[in-house]
Design a protein around this motif. Structure first.
Motif, PDB file in Angstrom:
ATOM      1  N   VAL A   1       0.841  -1.200   0.000  1.00 42.58           N
ATOM      2  CA  VAL A   1       0.000   0.000   0.000  1.00 42.58           C
ATOM      3  C   VAL A   1       0.875   1.249   0.000  1.00 42.58           C
ATOM      4  N   ARG A   2       1.888   1.258   0.850  1.00 42.02           N
ATOM      5  CA  ARG A   2       2.788   2.416   0.916  1.00 42.02           C
ATOM      6  C   ARG A   2       3.561   2.574  -0.390  1.00 42.02           C
ATOM      7  N   LEU A   3       4.023   1.455  -0.976  1.00 40.86           N
ATOM      8  CA  LEU A   3       4.749   1.537  -2.234  1.00 40.86           C
ATOM      9  C   LEU A   3       3.862   2.087  -3.338  1.00 40.86           C
ATOM     10  N   ALA A   4       2.630   1.598  -3.432  1.00 40.32           N
ATOM     11  CA  ALA A   4       1.714   2.098  -4.462  1.00 40.32           C
ATOM     12  C   ALA A   4       1.469   3.594  -4.291  1.00 40.32           C
ATOM     13  N   ARG A   5       1.284   4.031  -3.065  1.00 43.36           N
ATOM     14  CA  ARG A   5       1.063   5.456  -2.789  1.00 43.36           C
ATOM     15  C   ARG A   5       2.292   6.281  -3.182  1.00 43.36           C
ATOM     16  N   THR A   6       3.473   5.796  -2.836  1.00 41.81           N
ATOM     17  CA  THR A   6       4.720   6.488  -3.181  1.00 41.81           C
ATOM     18  C   THR A   6       4.874   6.599  -4.688  1.00 41.81           C
ATOM     19  N   LEU A   7       4.612   5.511  -5.397  1.00 43.04           N
ATOM     20  CA  LEU A   7       4.784   5.523  -6.847  1.00 43.04           C
ATOM     21  C   LEU A   7       3.727   6.380  -7.543  1.00 43.04           C
ATOM     22  N   ARG A   8       2.488   6.350  -7.051  1.00 44.23           N
ATOM     23  CA  ARG A   8       1.459   7.217  -7.651  1.00 44.23           C
ATOM     24  C   ARG A   8       1.836   8.688  -7.471  1.00 44.23           C
ATOM     25  N   ARG A   9       2.332   9.039  -6.299  1.00 42.70           N
ATOM     26  CA  ARG A   9       2.788  10.422  -6.093  1.00 42.70           C
ATOM     27  C   ARG A   9       3.919  10.776  -7.052  1.00 42.70           C
ATOM     28  N   ALA A  10       4.880   9.862  -7.211  1.00 41.93           N
ATOM     29  CA  ALA A  10       6.011  10.110  -8.107  1.00 41.93           C
ATOM     30  C   ALA A  10       5.543  10.289  -9.544  1.00 41.93           C
ATOM     31  N   LEU A  11       4.444   9.645  -9.895  1.00 37.46           N
ATOM     32  CA  LEU A  11       3.888   9.757 -11.249  1.00 37.46           C
ATOM     33  C   LEU A  11       2.968  10.950 -11.405  1.00 37.46           C
ATOM     34  N   GLY A  12       2.737  11.663 -10.311  1.00 34.20           N
ATOM     35  CA  GLY A  12       1.828  12.818 -10.362  1.00 34.20           C
ATOM     36  C   GLY A  12       0.371  12.411 -10.377  1.00 34.20           C
ATOM     37  N   ARG A  13       0.083  11.206  -9.903  1.00 34.24           N
ATOM     38  CA  ARG A  13      -1.290  10.704  -9.816  1.00 34.24           C
ATOM     39  C   ARG A  13      -1.784  10.845  -8.386  1.00 34.24           C
ATOM     40  N   PRO A  14      -3.101  10.890  -8.225  1.00 34.20           N
ATOM     41  CA  PRO A  14      -3.630  10.947  -6.846  1.00 34.20           C
ATOM     42  C   PRO A  14      -3.185   9.721  -6.049  1.00 34.20           C
ATOM     43  N   ALA A  15      -2.746   9.985  -4.840  1.00 36.28           N
ATOM     44  CA  ALA A  15      -2.287   8.889  -3.968  1.00 36.28           C
ATOM     45  C   ALA A  15      -3.473   8.151  -3.445  1.00 36.28           C
TER      46      ALA A  15
END
Length: 90
Positions: free
Chosen positions: A76-90
């Motif tokens: 869950v934390r990894l997905a949130r981190t990667l979505r933020r890095a992609l400029g997507r909603p966390a």
């Protein structure tokens, strides 16, 4: 038009004969596949500098060179981190 964010560099640091590393591979693979991203793996067995730095924390997950997790990967934390890095909603 906005320039897309660069793809995050996801690197899993592992070692041979490591059951936590196998679990980490699976977790990183699931999360990155769901987001359409790739990832790479580096072994401390092949790199003295990585062994010196991370020997007690294997497996270690780096995102854009920053340590984000170790031992057990929190998907869950990894997905949130990667979505933020992609400029997507966390």
């Amino acid at each position: 038009m906005a320039t897309p964010a660069p793809l995050p560099d996801v690197v899993l640091i592992t070692k041979a004969d490591c059951h936590l590393c196998a679990d980490a591979r699976d977790a990183v693979g699931r999360v990155t596949a769901a987001l359409g991203l790739g990832w790479s793996e580096r072994s401390i067995d092949d790199d003295a500098e990585l062994r010196e730095r991370f020997a007690e924390e294997i497996p270690v997950l780096l995102v854009d060179g920053v340590q984000r997790d170790f031992w057990r990967i929190d998907e869950v934390r990894l997905a949130r981190t990667l979505r933020r890095a992609l400029g997507r909603p966390a």
